[in-house]
Design a protein around this motif. Structure first.
Motif, PDB file in Angstrom:
ATOM      1  N   ALA A  24       1.046  -1.190  -0.263  1.00 42.17           N
ATOM      2  CA  ALA A  24      -0.126  -0.120   0.128  1.00 42.17           C
ATOM      3  C   ALA A  24       0.957   1.282   0.124  1.00 42.17           C
ATOM      4  O   ALA A  24       2.035   1.260   0.549  1.00 42.17           O
ATOM      5  CB  ALA A  24      -0.932  -0.138   1.244  1.00 42.17           C
ATOM      6  N   SER A  25       0.429   2.145  -0.694  1.00 43.82           N
ATOM      7  CA  SER A  25       1.138   3.513  -0.881  1.00 43.82           C
ATOM      8  C   SER A  25       0.116   4.703  -0.732  1.00 43.82           C
ATOM      9  O   SER A  25      -0.908   4.529  -1.299  1.00 43.82           O
ATOM     10  CB  SER A  25       2.127   3.742  -2.052  1.00 43.82           C
ATOM     11  N   GLY A  26       0.631   5.919  -0.380  1.00 42.73           N
ATOM     12  CA  GLY A  26      -0.472   7.088  -0.524  1.00 42.73           C
ATOM     13  C   GLY A  26      -1.003   7.357   0.841  1.00 42.73           C
ATOM     14  O   GLY A  26      -0.311   6.907   2.001  1.00 42.73           O
ATOM     15  N   ARG A  27      -1.878   8.124   1.077  1.00 39.45           N
ATOM     16  CA  ARG A  27      -2.482   8.511   2.341  1.00 39.45           C
ATOM     17  C   ARG A  27      -3.501   7.388   2.864  1.00 39.45           C
ATOM     18  O   ARG A  27      -4.490   7.594   2.893  1.00 39.45           O
ATOM     19  CB  ARG A  27      -3.476   9.800   1.978  1.00 39.45           C
ATOM     20  N   THR A  28      -2.852   6.326   3.790  1.00 46.02           N
ATOM     21  CA  THR A  28      -3.676   5.575   4.329  1.00 46.02           C
ATOM     22  C   THR A  28      -3.875   6.059   5.852  1.00 46.02           C
ATOM     23  O   THR A  28      -4.672   5.394   6.421  1.00 46.02           O
ATOM     24  CB  THR A  28      -2.885   4.170   4.435  1.00 46.02           C
ATOM     25  N   ARG A  54      -3.660  -1.516  12.830  1.00 52.66           N
ATOM     26  CA  ARG A  54      -3.333  -1.184  14.102  1.00 52.66           C
ATOM     27  C   ARG A  54      -3.035  -2.064  15.111  1.00 52.66           C
ATOM     28  O   ARG A  54      -2.003  -2.326  15.791  1.00 52.66           O
ATOM     29  CB  ARG A  54      -4.052   0.171  14.506  1.00 52.66           C
ATOM     30  N   SER A  55      -4.114  -2.827  14.997  1.00 52.77           N
ATOM     31  CA  SER A  55      -4.005  -3.985  16.496  1.00 52.77           C
ATOM     32  C   SER A  55      -3.428  -5.391  15.767  1.00 52.77           C
ATOM     33  O   SER A  55      -3.040  -6.019  16.618  1.00 52.77           O
ATOM     34  CB  SER A  55      -5.502  -4.266  16.681  1.00 52.77           C
ATOM     35  N   GLY A  56      -3.686  -5.623  14.574  1.00 49.71           N
ATOM     36  CA  GLY A  56      -3.219  -7.005  14.009  1.00 49.71           C
ATOM     37  C   GLY A  56      -4.317  -7.907  14.172  1.00 49.71           C
ATOM     38  O   GLY A  56      -3.975  -9.251  13.886  1.00 49.71           O
ATOM     39  N   SER A  71      -0.896 -11.823   7.373  1.00 51.25           N
ATOM     40  CA  SER A  71       0.066 -10.713   8.499  1.00 51.25           C
ATOM     41  C   SER A  71       0.342  -9.530   7.640  1.00 51.25           C
ATOM     42  O   SER A  71      -0.019  -9.324   6.367  1.00 51.25           O
ATOM     43  CB  SER A  71       1.320 -11.767   8.439  1.00 51.25           C
ATOM     44  N   ARG A  72       1.054  -8.709   8.500  1.00 44.15           N
ATOM     45  CA  ARG A  72       1.506  -7.418   7.755  1.00 44.15           C
ATOM     46  C   ARG A  72       2.930  -7.124   8.456  1.00 44.15           C
ATOM     47  O   ARG A  72       3.372  -7.305   9.280  1.00 44.15           O
ATOM     48  CB  ARG A  72       0.346  -6.251   8.285  1.00 44.15           C
ATOM     49  N   ASP A  73       3.391  -6.051   7.557  1.00 41.75           N
ATOM     50  CA  ASP A  73       4.888  -5.548   7.859  1.00 41.75           C
ATOM     51  C   ASP A  73       4.695  -4.154   7.685  1.00 41.75           C
ATOM     52  O   ASP A  73       4.337  -3.704   6.756  1.00 41.75           O
ATOM     53  CB  ASP A  73       5.757  -6.101   6.636  1.00 41.75           C
ATOM     54  N   ASN A  74       4.556  -3.564   9.160  1.00 45.38           N
ATOM     55  CA  ASN A  74       4.386  -2.323   8.913  1.00 45.38           C
ATOM     56  C   ASN A  74       5.087  -1.357   8.316  1.00 45.38           C
ATOM     57  O   ASN A  74       5.113  -0.088   7.787  1.00 45.38           O
ATOM     58  CB  ASN A  74       4.476  -1.692  10.797  1.00 45.38           C
ATOM     59  N   ALA A  75       6.730  -1.643   8.448  1.00 49.59           N
ATOM     60  CA  ALA A  75       7.584  -0.880   7.981  1.00 49.59           C
ATOM     61  C   ALA A  75       7.562  -0.832   6.358  1.00 49.59           C
ATOM     62  O   ALA A  75       8.029   0.004   5.755  1.00 49.59           O
ATOM     63  CB  ALA A  75       9.146  -1.511   8.175  1.00 49.59           C
ATOM     64  N   TYR A  80       0.231  -9.584   3.721  1.00 52.59           N
ATOM     65  CA  TYR A  80       0.653 -10.818   3.242  1.00 52.59           C
ATOM     66  C   TYR A  80      -0.203 -11.705   3.479  1.00 52.59           C
ATOM     67  O   TYR A  80      -1.069 -11.890   4.507  1.00 52.59           O
ATOM     68  CB  TYR A  80       1.894 -11.482   3.647  1.00 52.59           C
ATOM     69  N   LEU A  81      -0.762 -12.818   2.669  1.00 57.77           N
ATOM     70  CA  LEU A  81      -1.686 -13.804   2.714  1.00 57.77           C
ATOM     71  C   LEU A  81      -1.108 -15.157   2.300  1.00 57.77           C
ATOM     72  O   LEU A  81      -0.782 -15.352   1.166  1.00 57.77           O
ATOM     73  CB  LEU A  81      -2.993 -13.625   2.058  1.00 57.77           C
ATOM     74  N   GLN A  82      -0.676 -16.083   3.157  1.00 59.02           N
ATOM     75  CA  GLN A  82      -0.019 -17.278   3.156  1.00 59.02           C
ATOM     76  C   GLN A  82      -0.908 -18.368   3.063  1.00 59.02           C
ATOM     77  O   GLN A  82      -1.793 -18.467   3.935  1.00 59.02           O
ATOM     78  CB  GLN A  82       1.044 -17.665   4.189  1.00 59.02           C
ATOM     79  N   MET A  83      -1.241 -18.958   1.883  1.00 64.56           N
ATOM     80  CA  MET A  83      -2.041 -19.974   1.703  1.00 64.56           C
ATOM     81  C   MET A  83      -1.379 -21.199   1.577  1.00 64.56           C
ATOM     82  O   MET A  83      -0.470 -21.633   0.565  1.00 64.56           O
ATOM     83  CB  MET A  83      -3.175 -19.675   0.422  1.00 64.56           C
ATOM     84  N   ASN A  84      -1.866 -22.280   2.197  1.00 63.95           N
ATOM     85  CA  ASN A  84      -1.502 -23.597   2.241  1.00 63.95           C
ATOM     86  C   ASN A  84      -2.416 -24.767   1.759  1.00 63.95           C
ATOM     87  O   ASN A  84      -3.628 -24.131   1.988  1.00 63.95           O
ATOM     88  CB  ASN A  84      -0.780 -23.975   3.665  1.00 63.95           C
ATOM     89  N   SER A  85      -2.024 -25.966   1.536  1.00 60.11           N
ATOM     90  CA  SER A  85      -3.073 -27.062   1.315  1.00 60.11           C
ATOM     91  C   SER A  85      -4.171 -26.525   0.206  1.00 60.11           C
ATOM     92  O   SER A  85      -5.052 -26.737   0.278  1.00 60.11           O
ATOM     93  CB  SER A  85      -3.585 -27.434   2.379  1.00 60.11           C
ATOM     94  N   LEU A  86      -3.507 -25.768  -0.805  1.00 62.21           N
ATOM     95  CA  LEU A  86      -4.334 -25.088  -1.654  1.00 62.21           C
ATOM     96  C   LEU A  86      -5.208 -26.334  -2.432  1.00 62.21           C
ATOM     97  O   LEU A  86      -4.595 -27.368  -2.666  1.00 62.21           O
ATOM     98  CB  LEU A  86      -3.591 -24.330  -2.864  1.00 62.21           C
ATOM     99  N   LYS A  87      -6.400 -25.900  -2.993  1.00 58.37           N
ATOM    100  CA  LYS A  87      -7.222 -26.783  -3.609  1.00 58.37           C
ATOM    101  C   LYS A  87      -7.797 -26.266  -4.839  1.00 58.37           C
ATOM    102  O   LYS A  87      -7.758 -24.952  -4.996  1.00 58.37           O
ATOM    103  CB  LYS A  87      -8.547 -27.179  -2.837  1.00 58.37           C
ATOM    104  N   PRO A  88      -8.337 -26.789  -5.820  1.00 59.79           N
ATOM    105  CA  PRO A  88      -8.687 -26.424  -7.055  1.00 59.79           C
ATOM    106  C   PRO A  88      -9.849 -25.160  -7.143  1.00 59.79           C
ATOM    107  O   PRO A  88      -9.737 -24.385  -7.599  1.00 59.79           O
ATOM    108  CB  PRO A  88      -9.401 -27.673  -7.816  1.00 59.79           C
ATOM    109  N   GLU A  89     -10.366 -25.529  -6.043  1.00 62.30           N
ATOM    110  CA  GLU A  89     -11.587 -24.556  -5.790  1.00 62.30           C
ATOM    111  C   GLU A  89     -10.957 -23.381  -5.233  1.00 62.30           C
ATOM    112  O   GLU A  89     -11.804 -22.366  -5.092  1.00 62.30           O
ATOM    113  CB  GLU A  89     -12.653 -25.189  -4.929  1.00 62.30           C
ATOM    114  N   ASP A  90      -9.907 -23.148  -4.911  1.00 65.32           N
ATOM    115  CA  ASP A  90      -9.042 -21.634  -4.293  1.00 65.32           C
ATOM    116  C   ASP A  90      -8.767 -20.968  -5.712  1.00 65.32           C
ATOM    117  O   ASP A  90      -8.154 -19.869  -5.537  1.00 65.32           O
ATOM    118  CB  ASP A  90      -7.919 -22.217  -3.660  1.00 65.32           C
ATOM    119  N   THR A  91      -9.011 -21.631  -6.739  1.00 64.34           N
ATOM    120  CA  THR A  91      -8.505 -20.927  -7.967  1.00 64.34           C
ATOM    121  C   THR A  91      -9.549 -19.797  -8.364  1.00 64.34           C
ATOM    122  O   THR A  91     -10.690 -19.789  -8.189  1.00 64.34           O
ATOM    123  CB  THR A  91      -8.569 -21.979  -9.337  1.00 64.34           C
ATOM    124  N   ALA A  92      -8.952 -18.549  -8.424  1.00 62.46           N
ATOM    125  CA  ALA A  92      -9.452 -17.230  -8.291  1.00 62.46           C
ATOM    126  C   ALA A  92      -8.435 -16.099  -8.738  1.00 62.46           C
ATOM    127  O   ALA A  92      -7.170 -16.329  -8.741  1.00 62.46           O
ATOM    128  CB  ALA A  92     -10.256 -16.947  -7.354  1.00 62.46           C
TER     129      ALA A  92
END
Length: 126
Positions: A24-28, A54-56, A71-75, A80-92
């Protein structure tokens, strides 16, 4: 104005993992939440996960709970979105979005989000 740029999509076999990023960039400001949504062909866009910056605090859709971690990296102003055990129905196409002014809860309705990224394709082969 806020800009969101996603990355990390791709082709993966069922059972595999992927990590999506959204910078993300800009006026958040400091009070906002970020969410991940996805839209499969012929289906409506649906909420996947979100995090209050702010709170996580986090929230997950039942379809990904236990298989995904947001998860987030404030700096880096990156979520981030880590996805495991992916299934064909996760296709999108996966989109990140930003909900300004959100301090405590995470909305699952896309109407609550003010800014959107361009989307990144995730394809899970069987």
């Amino acid at each position: 104005q806020v800009q969101l740029v996603e990355s990390g999509g791709g082709l993966v076999q069922a059972g595999g993992s992927l990590t999506l990023s959204c910078a993300a960039s800009g006026r958040t400001g400091s009070a906002y939440a970020m969410g991940w949504f996805r839209q499969a062909p012929g289906k409506e866009r649906e909420f996947v996960s979100g995090i209050v910056w702010r709170s996580g605090s986090t929230r997950y859709a039942d379809s990904v709970k236990g298989r995904s971690t947001i998860s987030r990296d404030n700096a880096k102003n990156t979520v981030y979105l880590q996805m495991n055990s992916l299934k064909p129905e996760d296709t999108a196409v996966y989109y990140c979005a930003l909900d300004l002014g959100r301090m405590f809860t995470i909305a699952s309705s896309e109407r609550e989000y003010d800014f959107w990224g361009q989307g990144t394709q995730v394809t899970v082969s069987s």
